[in-house]
Design a protein around this motif. Structure first.
Motif, PDB file in Angstrom:
ATOM      1  N   SER A  74       0.827  -1.214   0.000  1.00 27.98           N
ATOM      2  CA  SER A  74       0.000   0.000   0.000  1.00 27.98           C
ATOM      3  C   SER A  74       0.858   1.261   0.000  1.00 27.98           C
ATOM      4  CB  SER A  74      -0.930   0.010   1.220  1.00 27.98           C
ATOM      5  OG  SER A  74      -0.186   0.163   2.431  1.00 27.98           O
ATOM      6  N   ARG A  75       2.143   1.114   0.307  1.00 26.41           N
ATOM      7  CA  ARG A  75       3.060   2.266   0.332  1.00 26.41           C
ATOM      8  C   ARG A  75       3.648   2.570  -1.042  1.00 26.41           C
ATOM      9  NH1 ARG A  75       7.430   0.720   2.501  1.00 26.41           N
ATOM     10  NH2 ARG A  75       8.324   2.826   2.526  1.00 26.41           N
ATOM     11  N   ILE A  76       3.337   1.778  -2.037  1.00 26.35           N
ATOM     12  CA  ILE A  76       3.920   1.987  -3.364  1.00 26.35           C
ATOM     13  C   ILE A  76       3.547   3.367  -3.902  1.00 26.35           C
ATOM     14  CG2 ILE A  76       3.922   1.228  -5.774  1.00 26.35           C
ATOM     15  CD1 ILE A  76       3.402  -1.612  -4.789  1.00 26.35           C
ATOM     16  N   ASP A  77       4.533   4.096  -4.357  1.00 27.02           N
ATOM     17  CA  ASP A  77       4.320   5.376  -5.027  1.00 27.02           C
ATOM     18  C   ASP A  77       4.134   5.075  -6.517  1.00 27.02           C
ATOM     19  OD1 ASP A  77       4.343   7.905  -6.086  1.00 27.02           O
ATOM     20  OD2 ASP A  77       6.074   8.597  -4.933  1.00 27.02           O
ATOM     21  N   ARG A  78       2.906   4.764  -6.898  1.00 25.59           N
ATOM     22  CA  ARG A  78       2.623   4.276  -8.247  1.00 25.59           C
ATOM     23  C   ARG A  78       3.047   5.259  -9.329  1.00 25.59           C
ATOM     24  NH1 ARG A  78      -2.419   3.719  -9.617  1.00 25.59           N
ATOM     25  NH2 ARG A  78      -2.261   1.844 -10.902  1.00 25.59           N
ATOM     26  N   GLU A  79       2.909   6.546  -9.057  1.00 23.14           N
ATOM     27  CA  GLU A  79       3.212   7.537 -10.090  1.00 23.14           C
ATOM     28  C   GLU A  79       4.703   7.569 -10.439  1.00 23.14           C
ATOM     29  OE1 GLU A  79       0.714   8.805 -11.725  1.00 23.14           O
ATOM     30  OE2 GLU A  79      -0.426   7.573 -10.325  1.00 23.14           O
ATOM     31  N   ARG A  80       5.544   7.090  -9.548  1.00 20.42           N
ATOM     32  CA  ARG A  80       6.979   7.079  -9.822  1.00 20.42           C
ATOM     33  C   ARG A  80       7.380   5.987 -10.818  1.00 20.42           C
ATOM     34  NH1 ARG A  80      10.809   8.317  -4.594  1.00 20.42           N
ATOM     35  NH2 ARG A  80       9.650  10.079  -3.747  1.00 20.42           N
ATOM     36  N   VAL A  81       6.578   4.934 -10.873  1.00 15.50           N
ATOM     37  CA  VAL A  81       6.988   3.785 -11.688  1.00 15.50           C
ATOM     38  C   VAL A  81       6.007   3.416 -12.785  1.00 15.50           C
ATOM     39  CG1 VAL A  81       8.500   2.670 -10.008  1.00 15.50           C
ATOM     40  CG2 VAL A  81       6.040   2.265  -9.893  1.00 15.50           C
ATOM     41  N   ARG A  82       4.777   3.839 -12.670  1.00 15.32           N
ATOM     42  CA  ARG A  82       3.750   3.352 -13.591  1.00 15.32           C
ATOM     43  C   ARG A  82       4.074   3.683 -15.046  1.00 15.32           C
ATOM     44  NH1 ARG A  82      -1.004   1.155 -14.359  1.00 15.32           N
ATOM     45  NH2 ARG A  82      -2.420   2.105 -15.863  1.00 15.32           N
ATOM     46  N   ILE A  83       4.671   4.842 -15.304  1.00 15.03           N
ATOM     47  CA  ILE A  83       4.962   5.227 -16.678  1.00 15.03           C
ATOM     48  C   ILE A  83       6.315   4.699 -17.169  1.00 15.03           C
ATOM     49  CG2 ILE A  83       3.561   7.317 -16.501  1.00 15.03           C
ATOM     50  CD1 ILE A  83       6.178   8.909 -16.181  1.00 15.03           C
ATOM     51  N   ASP A  84       7.032   4.013 -16.315  1.00 14.83           N
ATOM     52  CA  ASP A  84       8.357   3.503 -16.678  1.00 14.83           C
ATOM     53  C   ASP A  84       8.210   2.133 -17.340  1.00 14.83           C
ATOM     54  OD1 ASP A  84      10.970   2.520 -16.808  1.00 14.83           O
ATOM     55  OD2 ASP A  84      11.564   3.555 -14.967  1.00 14.83           O
ATOM     56  N   GLU A  85       8.162   2.130 -18.668  1.00 15.66           N
ATOM     57  CA  GLU A  85       7.949   0.894 -19.434  1.00 15.66           C
ATOM     58  C   GLU A  85       9.081  -0.105 -19.212  1.00 15.66           C
ATOM     59  OE1 GLU A  85       5.427  -0.747 -22.776  1.00 15.66           O
ATOM     60  OE2 GLU A  85       5.188   0.572 -21.066  1.00 15.66           O
ATOM     61  N   ASN A  86      10.307   0.394 -19.144  1.00 17.70           N
ATOM     62  CA  ASN A  86      11.462  -0.480 -18.956  1.00 17.70           C
ATOM     63  C   ASN A  86      11.397  -1.197 -17.615  1.00 17.70           C
ATOM     64  OD1 ASN A  86      14.226  -1.456 -19.613  1.00 17.70           O
ATOM     65  ND2 ASN A  86      14.775  -0.207 -17.846  1.00 17.70           N
ATOM     66  N   LEU A  87      11.029  -0.466 -16.578  1.00 17.28           N
ATOM     67  CA  LEU A  87      10.923  -1.074 -15.249  1.00 17.28           C
ATOM     68  C   LEU A  87       9.793  -2.097 -15.204  1.00 17.28           C
ATOM     69  CD1 LEU A  87      12.670  -0.646 -12.782  1.00 17.28           C
ATOM     70  CD2 LEU A  87      10.952   0.944 -11.900  1.00 17.28           C
ATOM     71  N   PHE A  88       8.706  -1.807 -15.910  1.00 19.64           N
ATOM     72  CA  PHE A  88       7.621  -2.786 -15.994  1.00 19.64           C
ATOM     73  C   PHE A  88       8.123  -4.110 -16.546  1.00 19.64           C
ATOM     74  CE2 PHE A  88       4.717  -4.810 -19.064  1.00 19.64           C
ATOM     75  CZ  PHE A  88       3.787  -5.340 -18.174  1.00 19.64           C
ATOM     76  N   TYR A  89       8.871  -4.048 -17.657  1.00 23.53           N
ATOM     77  CA  TYR A  89       9.374  -5.283 -18.249  1.00 23.53           C
ATOM     78  C   TYR A  89      10.367  -5.987 -17.319  1.00 23.53           C
ATOM     79  CZ  TYR A  89       7.155  -4.712 -22.803  1.00 23.53           C
ATOM     80  OH  TYR A  89       6.234  -4.625 -23.819  1.00 23.53           O
ATOM     81  N   MET A  90      11.212  -5.227 -16.651  1.00 27.96           N
ATOM     82  CA  MET A  90      12.191  -5.844 -15.751  1.00 27.96           C
ATOM     83  C   MET A  90      11.511  -6.619 -14.627  1.00 27.96           C
ATOM     84  SD  MET A  90      15.403  -3.198 -15.408  1.00 27.96           S
ATOM     85  CE  MET A  90      16.524  -4.526 -14.920  1.00 27.96           C
ATOM     86  N   VAL A  91      10.492  -6.000 -14.023  1.00 29.39           N
ATOM     87  CA  VAL A  91       9.823  -6.628 -12.879  1.00 29.39           C
ATOM     88  C   VAL A  91       8.909  -7.760 -13.339  1.00 29.39           C
ATOM     89  CG1 VAL A  91       8.310  -6.244 -10.893  1.00 29.39           C
ATOM     90  CG2 VAL A  91       9.962  -4.485 -11.556  1.00 29.39           C
ATOM     91  N   ALA A  92       8.156  -7.541 -14.411  1.00 26.43           N
ATOM     92  CA  ALA A  92       7.237  -8.576 -14.896  1.00 26.43           C
ATOM     93  C   ALA A  92       7.992  -9.817 -15.364  1.00 26.43           C
ATOM     94  CB  ALA A  92       6.372  -8.025 -16.028  1.00 26.43           C
ATOM     95  N   CYS A  93       9.079  -9.625 -16.123  1.00 29.29           N
ATOM     96  CA  CYS A  93       9.866 -10.777 -16.597  1.00 29.29           C
ATOM     97  C   CYS A  93      10.473 -11.544 -15.430  1.00 29.29           C
ATOM     98  CB  CYS A  93      10.955 -10.315 -17.557  1.00 29.29           C
ATOM     99  SG  CYS A  93      10.335  -9.751 -19.153  1.00 29.29           S
ATOM    100  N   ALA A  94      10.995 -10.822 -14.453  1.00 32.94           N
ATOM    101  CA  ALA A  94      11.567 -11.485 -13.283  1.00 32.94           C
ATOM    102  C   ALA A  94      10.500 -12.268 -12.526  1.00 32.94           C
ATOM    103  CB  ALA A  94      12.216 -10.447 -12.367  1.00 32.94           C
ATOM    104  N   SER A  95       9.289 -11.722 -12.444  1.00 38.74           N
ATOM    105  CA  SER A  95       8.219 -12.423 -11.724  1.00 38.74           C
ATOM    106  C   SER A  95       7.874 -13.740 -12.404  1.00 38.74           C
ATOM    107  CB  SER A  95       6.972 -11.530 -11.627  1.00 38.74           C
ATOM    108  OG  SER A  95       6.297 -11.420 -12.874  1.00 38.74           O
ATOM    109  N   PHE A  96       7.952 -13.800 -13.728  1.00 41.21           N
ATOM    110  CA  PHE A  96       7.675 -15.039 -14.456  1.00 41.21           C
ATOM    111  C   PHE A  96       8.740 -16.090 -14.161  1.00 41.21           C
ATOM    112  CE2 PHE A  96       5.000 -13.428 -18.322  1.00 41.21           C
ATOM    113  CZ  PHE A  96       4.070 -12.926 -17.436  1.00 41.21           C
ATOM    114  N   ILE A  97      10.002 -15.708 -14.294  1.00 38.98           N
ATOM    115  CA  ILE A  97      11.092 -16.673 -14.120  1.00 38.98           C
ATOM    116  C   ILE A  97      11.130 -17.199 -12.692  1.00 38.98           C
ATOM    117  CG2 ILE A  97      13.601 -16.973 -14.202  1.00 38.98           C
ATOM    118  CD1 ILE A  97      13.588 -14.870 -16.500  1.00 38.98           C
ATOM    119  N   GLU A  98      10.948 -16.306 -11.727  1.00 34.27           N
ATOM    120  CA  GLU A  98      10.958 -16.747 -10.326  1.00 34.27           C
ATOM    121  C   GLU A  98       9.752 -17.646 -10.031  1.00 34.27           C
ATOM    122  OE1 GLU A  98      13.375 -16.246  -8.302  1.00 34.27           O
ATOM    123  OE2 GLU A  98      14.327 -14.299  -8.659  1.00 34.27           O
ATOM    124  N   SER A  99       8.614 -17.322 -10.613  1.00 34.30           N
ATOM    125  CA  SER A  99       7.403 -18.113 -10.349  1.00 34.30           C
ATOM    126  C   SER A  99       7.468 -19.492 -10.993  1.00 34.30           C
ATOM    127  CB  SER A  99       6.159 -17.365 -10.849  1.00 34.30           C
ATOM    128  OG  SER A  99       5.978 -16.155 -10.134  1.00 34.30           O
TER     129      SER A  99
END
Length: 281
Positions: free
Chosen positions: A25-50
């Motif tokens: 709930s503490r996530i500052d969404r506006e800092r990261v939501r528009i960062d397409e590169n960070l989205f791919y980094m986190v989403a791809c990592a979530s797949f491999i770890e899962s």
């Protein structure tokens, strides 16, 4: 003066973090939501770890009969890797709720399962453990890069926790490597071959597979354009490279060679060049 009773070792041992320790709930969404590169980094990592249970089962099968390694893989490594996946998935869903994570992950898993086969492991147990040291070096480097690349506090905290876990996993694999290296009597030439080959494979089909399946759901029109897929992959590499601490990474990769100081300084330059080649691709 009354003395305080000494705490048992199990109580003194620091409790490992859990997903409940992360306040999403503490996530500052506006800092990261528009960062397409960070989205791919986190989403791809979530797949491999899962999907880590797939390759954990292969390793458990490969080390069948070694109770210590089997126990650690099953009760600690796999559990921590799966927790990484759950935490990263939760982060993605908090920041990018419109992304259909489950559908994209299922597509990834269907393809990724074909890459997770016992016969693809190294030819000896010692060499496979050396290879795992390289992989853990790569994952620790990746999460440290995320930690340094973002100023969003929750993601910075989460990436730091995962990176620390990956370094701890490295230490376990290295400990087991030393035991098997002694048992198998393998020389530095074979170890160097494994380290070099696996360093070149750090950007492997795992990451490429994850990028493709994230794009198929997040940006389906772009997913059919090979040039755009390569562009996304290259941007992720640039982020890692620009946040890399080469000395630490090289030290971790070279450690299984257990070289005298003079030889280590001689071989450090070609390994640095090899890393540069990997992260420039």
């Amino acid at each position: 003066m009354q003395r305080t009773a000494k705490m048992p070792d199990r109580q003194q041992k620091k409790k490992h973090w859990s997903i409940d320790d992360i306040d999403f709930s503490r996530i500052d969404r506006e800092r990261v939501r528009i960062d397409e590169n960070l989205f791919y980094m986190v989403a791809c990592a979530s797949f491999i770890e899962s999907g880590s249970d797939l390759y954990t089962s292969n390793l458990i099968e490969y080390y069948r009969g070694d109770a210590e390694v089997e126990h650690w893989l099953r009760t600690q490594w796999e559990q921590e890797e799966l927790q990484h996946g759950r935490a990263l998935r939760a982060y993605v869903q908090h920041v990018w709720p419109e992304f259909d994570w489950e559908r994209a992950f299922q597509g990834f898993l269907d393809e990724y399962s074909g890459y997770c086969k016992v016969e693809l492991l190294e030819p000896t147990r010692a060499q496979e453990l050396a290879a795992r040291c390289v992989v853990e070096t790569g994952t620790a480097t990746y999460y440290r890069a995320i930690e340094r690349a973002t100023d969003e506090p929750v993601l910075k905290q989460l990436a730091g926790l995962i990176a620390t876990d990956e370094v701890n996993h490295y230490k376990h694999f290295y400990q087991y490597f030393r035991r098997y290296r002694s048992q198998e009597g393998i020389g530095r030439t074979k170890v160097l071959g494994t380290l070099g080959r696996r360093t070149l494979e750090l950007k492997s089909e795992d990451a490429d597979c994850a990028i493709r399946h994230v794009m198929k759901v997040h940006a389906p029109a772009q997913a059919v354009d090979p040039a755009r897929v390569r562009e996304v992959a290259s941007q992720l590499s640039r982020t890692v490279r620009s946040n890399l601490r080469p000395e630490t990474t090289i030290k971790m990769i070279m450690r299984p060679l257990e070289l005298p100081a003079r030889l280590q300084s001689m071989i450090e330059f070609p390994i640095r060049q090899l890393m540069h080649r990997v992260f420039l691709r």
